[in-house]
Design an enzyme around this catalytic site. Structure first.
Site, PDB file in Angstrom:
ATOM      1  N   LYS A 112       0.802  -1.229   0.000  1.00  0.00           N
ATOM      2  CA  LYS A 112       0.000   0.000   0.000  1.00  0.00           C
ATOM      3  C   LYS A 112       0.836   1.282   0.000  1.00  0.00           C
ATOM      4  CE  LYS A 112      -4.430  -1.744   1.471  1.00  0.00           C
ATOM      5  NZ  LYS A 112      -5.668  -1.553   2.199  1.00  0.00           N
ATOM      6  N   LYS A 194      -4.985  -9.972  -5.607  1.00  0.00           N
ATOM      7  CA  LYS A 194      -6.232 -10.368  -4.938  1.00  0.00           C
ATOM      8  C   LYS A 194      -7.348  -9.377  -5.272  1.00  0.00           C
ATOM      9  CE  LYS A 194      -6.427  -7.886  -0.624  1.00  0.00           C
ATOM     10  NZ  LYS A 194      -7.298  -7.796   0.488  1.00  0.00           N
ATOM     11  N   LYS A 197     -11.632  -4.360  -2.373  1.00  0.00           N
ATOM     12  CA  LYS A 197     -12.795  -3.459  -2.431  1.00  0.00           C
ATOM     13  C   LYS A 197     -12.393  -2.034  -2.811  1.00  0.00           C
ATOM     14  CE  LYS A 197     -13.645  -3.880   2.255  1.00  0.00           C
ATOM     15  NZ  LYS A 197     -12.439  -3.610   3.061  1.00  0.00           N
TER      16      LYS A 197
HETATM   17  P1  ATP Z   1      -9.084  -2.830   0.957  1.00  0.00           P
HETATM   18  O1  ATP Z   1      -9.188  -2.870  -0.527  1.00  0.00           O
HETATM   19  O2  ATP Z   1      -9.778  -1.676   1.595  1.00  0.00           O
HETATM   20  O3  ATP Z   1      -7.699  -3.061   1.459  1.00  0.00           O
HETATM   21  P2  ATP Z   1      -9.985  -5.523   1.102  1.00  0.00           P
HETATM   22  O4  ATP Z   1     -11.017  -5.795   0.077  1.00  0.00           O
HETATM   23  O5  ATP Z   1      -8.619  -5.995   0.837  1.00  0.00           O
HETATM   24  O6  ATP Z   1      -9.952  -4.006   1.466  1.00  0.00           O
HETATM   25  P3  ATP Z   1     -10.252  -6.048   3.924  1.00  0.00           P
HETATM   26  O7  ATP Z   1     -11.177  -5.172   4.636  1.00  0.00           O
HETATM   27  O8  ATP Z   1      -8.787  -5.764   4.052  1.00  0.00           O
HETATM   28  O9  ATP Z   1     -10.589  -6.145   2.391  1.00  0.00           O
HETATM   29  O10 ATP Z   1     -10.510  -7.539   4.358  1.00  0.00           O
HETATM   30  C1  ATP Z   1     -11.604  -8.023   5.076  1.00  0.00           C
HETATM   31  C2  ATP Z   1     -11.531  -9.519   5.136  1.00  0.00           C
HETATM   32  O11 ATP Z   1     -11.709 -10.071   3.841  1.00  0.00           O
HETATM   33  C3  ATP Z   1     -10.186 -10.042   5.628  1.00  0.00           C
HETATM   34  O12 ATP Z   1     -10.410 -11.207   6.390  1.00  0.00           O
HETATM   35  C4  ATP Z   1      -9.453 -10.371   4.379  1.00  0.00           C
HETATM   36  O13 ATP Z   1      -8.481 -11.350   4.580  1.00  0.00           O
HETATM   37  C5  ATP Z   1     -10.590 -10.881   3.512  1.00  0.00           C
HETATM   38  N1  ATP Z   1     -10.308 -10.686   2.108  1.00  0.00           N
HETATM   39  C6  ATP Z   1     -10.070  -9.502   1.504  1.00  0.00           C
HETATM   40  N2  ATP Z   1      -9.886  -9.679   0.194  1.00  0.00           N
HETATM   41  C7  ATP Z   1      -9.990 -11.015  -0.024  1.00  0.00           C
HETATM   42  C8  ATP Z   1      -9.890 -11.821  -1.187  1.00  0.00           C
HETATM   43  N3  ATP Z   1      -9.643 -11.300  -2.357  1.00  0.00           N
HETATM   44  N4  ATP Z   1     -10.062 -13.155  -1.052  1.00  0.00           N
HETATM   45  C9  ATP Z   1     -10.329 -13.704   0.155  1.00  0.00           C
HETATM   46  N5  ATP Z   1     -10.432 -12.993   1.289  1.00  0.00           N
HETATM   47  C10 ATP Z   1     -10.261 -11.669   1.204  1.00  0.00           C
END
Ligand code: ATP
Ligand code: LTN
Length: 328
Positions: A112, A194, A197
């Site tokens: 990040k 990955k 969001k």
């Molecule tokens: P951001 O984009 O804001 O970093 P994010 O989509 O990566 O957000 P988080 O809020 O960091 O999501 O993650 C919430 C939960 O979802 C965590 O347990 C994380 O491990 C899981 N998670 C996030 N992205 C994935 C993915 N692509 N596949 C599986 N689990 C995920």
């Protein structure tokens, strides 16, 4: 006594299919078996710039989605991190027991902060706040996707260090709980990454509040490969493996069974079926979501969650404060 389970999903955007598979769906599957804590880590979200009005809206949206995905407020404590001051207070104490070097090794921080001239100190120290979220409640298991495993390991290290330094079992050592299938749902346009969001390309992620047409379009347009054979091989065929994974999680069947079902099929058939199961799941979540949002259950649930967890957290915090020698 039931073991305690805790996790949270940041309100930094609308939750994705990745968040569902790695986060909420796991909590849903475990909420009977564990004493479950599911919170909104809103303090984590401001490590990057947020629009205050948008953030405010997203917090309730995430709670609505938790409930719409089947999280039962009778079984699970649902609360907002910033409404409980002990998270940030304990975090400071833990910051004074964590090392600069160990934080520098965090993959998420490196990712990040990459190519950015300026990033906040919060982005750097964020894993310590996460350790605080976990250790404050003596959580034994922390279900997350694979991306958060390193952070849970840091929480374990800090807990062990603290216990050794002050000669007591002050903190429970937490275990990460990573699903066998669905721990890393991949970006539909760039399957090396990955699904996230806060992506800048909306075609990359399926959001839980996407319309049916958009979901179909994104899945039909997912990047695959030129090989045309349906095999599960994450290294050489990440795009196809991702579609198989999504199908397998949503149908609740093994990867082997999924591959068997698609033997002899083409990528077009696979995408069509993945789109169908995804739409079915997401439309049913949305139906419940709209019902929940038009009722006024959310505030009551959050008040109850806050009162319950503030009490637990204050007891833990007092013990830790004394152990360190702070206060009178
Ligand atoms: P951001 O984009 O804001 O970093 P994010 O989509 O990566 O957000 P988080 O809020 O960091 O999501 O993650 C919430 C939960 O979802 C965590 O347990 C994380 O491990 C899981 N998670 C996030 N992205 C994935 C993915 N692509 N596949 C599986 N689990 C995920
Ligand atoms: N860092 C996590 C969200 C999070 C969390 C936690 C998850 C904050 N505190 C405690 C599990 C336990 C993320 O960005 N996904």
């Amino acid at each position: 006594m039931k073991k305690r389970l805790l996790t949270g999903l940041q309100p930094s955007g609308t939750l994705t299919l990745g968040n569902f598979c790695g986060g909420i769906n796991q909590v849903y599957n475990y909420q009977e078996q564990y004493d479950t804590f599911l919170f909104i880590p809103d303090l984590h979200s401001i490590t990057v710039t947020q629009d205050p009005e948008e953030l405010h809206k997203k917090i309730k949206e995430v709670v609505g989605l938790y409930l719409a995905c089947g999280i039962d407020a009778q079984k699970t404590h649902i609360y907002i991190q910033s409404e409980n001051l002990y998270h940030a207070n304990l975090s400071w104490i833990l910051e004074c027991h964590a090392y600069f070097g160990e934080l520098s090794r965090m993959h998420q921080f490196k990712e990040k902060s990459k190519n950015k001239e300026n990033f906040t100190c919060g982005l750097y120290t964020y894993p310590i706040l996460m350790a605080s979220d976990i250790l404050l409640y003596d959580a034994q298991v922390v279900p997350t996707g694979i991306d958060q495993k390193q952070h849970v390991e840091l929480a374990r290290n800090i807990a062990e260090r603290f216990n050794n330094r002050y000669h007591g079992n002050y903190f429970v050592i937490p275990e990460p709980l990573i699903p066998n299938v669905g721990a890393k749902i991949r970006d539909l346009q760039n399957p090396e990454k990955k699904m996230s969001k806060s992506t800048s390309n909306p075609k990359s992620s399926i959001f839980l509040l996407d319309e049916e047409k958009a979901i179909r379009k994104k899945i039909m347009g997912a990047v695959t490969d030129n090989d045309a054979s349906i095999k599960f091989d994450e290294e050489n065929k990440p795009g196809v493996s991702n579609l198989l994974t999504i199908y397998s999680v949503l149908k609740n069947i093994s990867i082997d069974e999924t591959v068997r079902q698609f033997s002899g099929a083409g990528y077009g058939d696979l995408k069509k079926e993945v789109a169908n199961v995804t739409i079915e799941k997401i439309m049913s979540i949305q139906e419940k979501y709209h019902e929940i949002m038009s009722s006024n259950v959310i505030d009551d649930i959050l008040d109850e969650g806050r009162d319950y967890t503030v009490k637990l957290a204050s007891e833990k915090y007092e013990t830790i404060r004394k152990a360190v020698g702070l206060g009178r």
